[in-house]
Design an enzyme around this catalytic site. Structure first.
Site, PDB file in Angstrom:
ATOM      1  N   ASN A  23      -6.889   5.071   7.707  1.00  0.00           N
ATOM      2  CA  ASN A  23      -6.653   3.571   7.906  1.00  0.00           C
ATOM      3  C   ASN A  23      -7.099   2.957   6.749  1.00  0.00           C
ATOM      4  O   ASN A  23      -8.165   3.134   5.961  1.00  0.00           O
ATOM      5  CB  ASN A  23      -6.906   2.925   9.079  1.00  0.00           C
ATOM      6  CG  ASN A  23      -6.521   1.324   9.333  1.00  0.00           C
ATOM      7  OD1 ASN A  23      -5.151   1.112   8.961  1.00  0.00           O
ATOM      8  ND2 ASN A  23      -7.290   0.676   9.540  1.00  0.00           N
ATOM      9  N   ILE A  33      -2.484  -0.737  18.019  1.00  0.00           N
ATOM     10  CA  ILE A  33      -3.357   0.216  18.145  1.00  0.00           C
ATOM     11  C   ILE A  33      -2.909   1.411  18.690  1.00  0.00           C
ATOM     12  O   ILE A  33      -1.826   1.449  19.679  1.00  0.00           O
ATOM     13  CB  ILE A  33      -4.340  -0.329  19.338  1.00  0.00           C
ATOM     14  CG1 ILE A  33      -5.132  -1.580  18.599  1.00  0.00           C
ATOM     15  CG2 ILE A  33      -5.408   0.657  19.932  1.00  0.00           C
ATOM     16  CD1 ILE A  33      -5.797  -2.361  19.458  1.00  0.00           C
ATOM     17  N   ASP A  49     -11.006  -0.198  14.089  1.00  0.00           N
ATOM     18  CA  ASP A  49     -11.614  -0.328  12.891  1.00  0.00           C
ATOM     19  C   ASP A  49     -12.959   0.485  12.672  1.00  0.00           C
ATOM     20  O   ASP A  49     -13.951  -0.146  12.029  1.00  0.00           O
ATOM     21  CB  ASP A  49     -11.574  -1.599  12.217  1.00  0.00           C
ATOM     22  CG  ASP A  49     -10.103  -2.071  12.003  1.00  0.00           C
ATOM     23  OD1 ASP A  49      -9.138  -1.277  11.708  1.00  0.00           O
ATOM     24  OD2 ASP A  49      -9.795  -3.341  12.447  1.00  0.00           O
ATOM     25  N   ASN A  80       0.847  -1.047  -0.084  1.00  0.00           N
ATOM     26  CA  ASN A  80       0.050  -0.018   0.052  1.00  0.00           C
ATOM     27  C   ASN A  80       0.983   1.394  -0.148  1.00  0.00           C
ATOM     28  O   ASN A  80       0.571   2.054  -0.616  1.00  0.00           O
ATOM     29  CB  ASN A  80      -1.222  -0.165   1.300  1.00  0.00           C
ATOM     30  CG  ASN A  80      -2.282  -0.941   0.847  1.00  0.00           C
ATOM     31  OD1 ASN A  80      -3.088  -0.317   0.320  1.00  0.00           O
ATOM     32  ND2 ASN A  80      -2.352  -1.875   1.583  1.00  0.00           N
ATOM     33  N   HIS A  84      -8.357  -0.807   5.681  1.00  0.00           N
ATOM     34  CA  HIS A  84      -8.621  -2.307   6.267  1.00  0.00           C
ATOM     35  C   HIS A  84      -9.125  -3.188   5.244  1.00  0.00           C
ATOM     36  O   HIS A  84      -9.883  -2.835   4.357  1.00  0.00           O
ATOM     37  CB  HIS A  84      -9.652  -2.120   7.385  1.00  0.00           C
ATOM     38  CG  HIS A  84     -10.176  -3.452   8.119  1.00  0.00           C
ATOM     39  ND1 HIS A  84      -9.231  -4.022   9.237  1.00  0.00           N
ATOM     40  CD2 HIS A  84     -11.176  -4.308   8.119  1.00  0.00           C
ATOM     41  CE1 HIS A  84      -9.648  -5.028   9.559  1.00  0.00           C
ATOM     42  NE2 HIS A  84     -10.944  -5.114   8.960  1.00  0.00           N
TER      43      HIS A  84
HETATM   44  C1  GAR Z   1      -3.020  -4.861   3.955  1.00  0.00           C
HETATM   45  O1  GAR Z   1      -4.155  -5.895   3.413  1.00  0.00           O
HETATM   46  C2  GAR Z   1      -4.111  -4.107   5.052  1.00  0.00           C
HETATM   47  O2  GAR Z   1      -5.281  -3.506   4.499  1.00  0.00           O
HETATM   48  C3  GAR Z   1      -3.860  -4.787   6.212  1.00  0.00           C
HETATM   49  O3  GAR Z   1      -2.546  -5.301   6.177  1.00  0.00           O
HETATM   50  C4  GAR Z   1      -2.023  -5.403   4.801  1.00  0.00           C
HETATM   51  C5  GAR Z   1      -0.821  -4.566   4.583  1.00  0.00           C
HETATM   52  O4  GAR Z   1      -0.229  -5.120   3.387  1.00  0.00           O
HETATM   53  N1  GAR Z   1      -4.245  -4.001   7.608  1.00  0.00           N
HETATM   54  C6  GAR Z   1      -4.726  -4.358   8.193  1.00  0.00           C
HETATM   55  O5  GAR Z   1      -5.174  -5.534   8.419  1.00  0.00           O
HETATM   56  C7  GAR Z   1      -5.022  -3.524   9.437  1.00  0.00           C
HETATM   57  N2  GAR Z   1      -5.907  -4.082  10.334  1.00  0.00           N
HETATM   58  P1  GAR Z   1       1.080  -3.956   2.858  1.00  0.00           P
HETATM   59  O6  GAR Z   1       2.167  -4.215   3.993  1.00  0.00           O
HETATM   60  O7  GAR Z   1       1.527  -4.840   1.488  1.00  0.00           O
HETATM   61  O8  GAR Z   1       0.416  -2.654   2.542  1.00  0.00           O
END
Ligand code: GAR
Length: 225
Positions: free
Chosen positions: A111, A96, A149, A18, A113
């Site tokens: 954020n 958190i 969330d 991301n 999610h």
């Molecule tokens: C993503 O899928 C994001 O939505 C999730 O972690 C991943 C990070 O991927 N976040 C959560 O679950 C937060 N509760 P990335 O490091 O490749 O961006």
């Protein structure tokens, strides 16, 4: 002044895809923002490596070095302020935040999610959705409040769950949509178009009808029942 770029702080604990989507869209001028700091609580986070490769300022604050959450948050806030950050984007940041952090950036923390909130908050959202047997999964960008969330929702994308999906293939399809909606939400913030009214985020002026339904794949009229 009108063209001044929004200064972002991106917090990530994991691989950082991301973050990469945000880096790329900043570079391409798709979003009028620049990243002032990439911050992680894990020294081996792929996100830090991506930040370094992109020539961005990076910082690791190892949460184990702090006796409490507030101590970590104070250090993070100080670093983000030093970097002149105006909007904080949590991108796979698995901690958190306490009021110390939340009060430092009121209505200025987003954020991403990997679920259609309010369904499946917390960790392993894709697994929760897959095991529950939903037909539509997806992802959500929301403002962060003091719940897990629970903050006002900016934008969501829906992803169909296919018969032959595994948890991994579903997560990958959701992730592709995360990379699409997160930069979009940041650009809407940069344009000053996000107005929080209680639980709701009003987008002013509104998105086009085409953009309002972020379905993947888009509905095919011949399939309509
Ligand atoms: C993503 O899928 C994001 O939505 C999730 O972690 C991943 C990070 O991927 N976040 C959560 O679950 C937060 N509760 P990335 O490091 O490749 O961006």
């Amino acid at each position: 002044m009108l063209n001044k770029k929004l200064r972002l702080g991106v917090l990530a604990s994991g691989g950082g895809t991301n973050l990469q989507a945000i880096i790329d869209t900043c570079r391409q001028g798709v979003i009028n923002a620049e990243i002032g700091l990439v911050l992680s609580n894990k020294s081996d986070a792929g996100a830090l490596e991506r930040g370094r490769k992109a020539g961005l300022p990076t910082l690791c604050l190892d949460h184990r070095q702090y006796t409490d959450r507030e101590g970590f948050d104070r250090a993070a806030v100080a670093a983000l302020r030093d970097a002149g950050v105006q909007l904080v984007a949590l991108a796979g940041f698995m901690r958190i935040l306490t009021p110390v952090f939340l009060n430092a950036f009121p209505q200025r923390i987003l954020n991403i999610h990997p679920a259609l909130l309010p369904a499946f908050p917390g960790v392993h959202a894709q697994r929760q959705a897959f095991q529950y047997g939903v037909k539509l999964a997806g992802c959500t960008v929301h403002f962060v409040d003091n719940g897990v969330d629970t903050g006002p929702i900016v934008i969501q994308a829906a992803v169909p769950v296919l018969d032959d999906d595994t948890e991994e293939t579903l997560a990958a399809r959701i992730l592709a949509q995360e990379h699409r909606i997160y930069p979009r939400a940041i650009q809407l913030f940069a344009e000053g178009r996000l107005h929080i009214e209680g639980r709701k985020v009003r987008i002013v002026p509104p998105l086009s009808p085409r953009e309002q339904a972020l379905l993947n794949p888009p509905p095919a009229s011949e399939d309509a029942v």
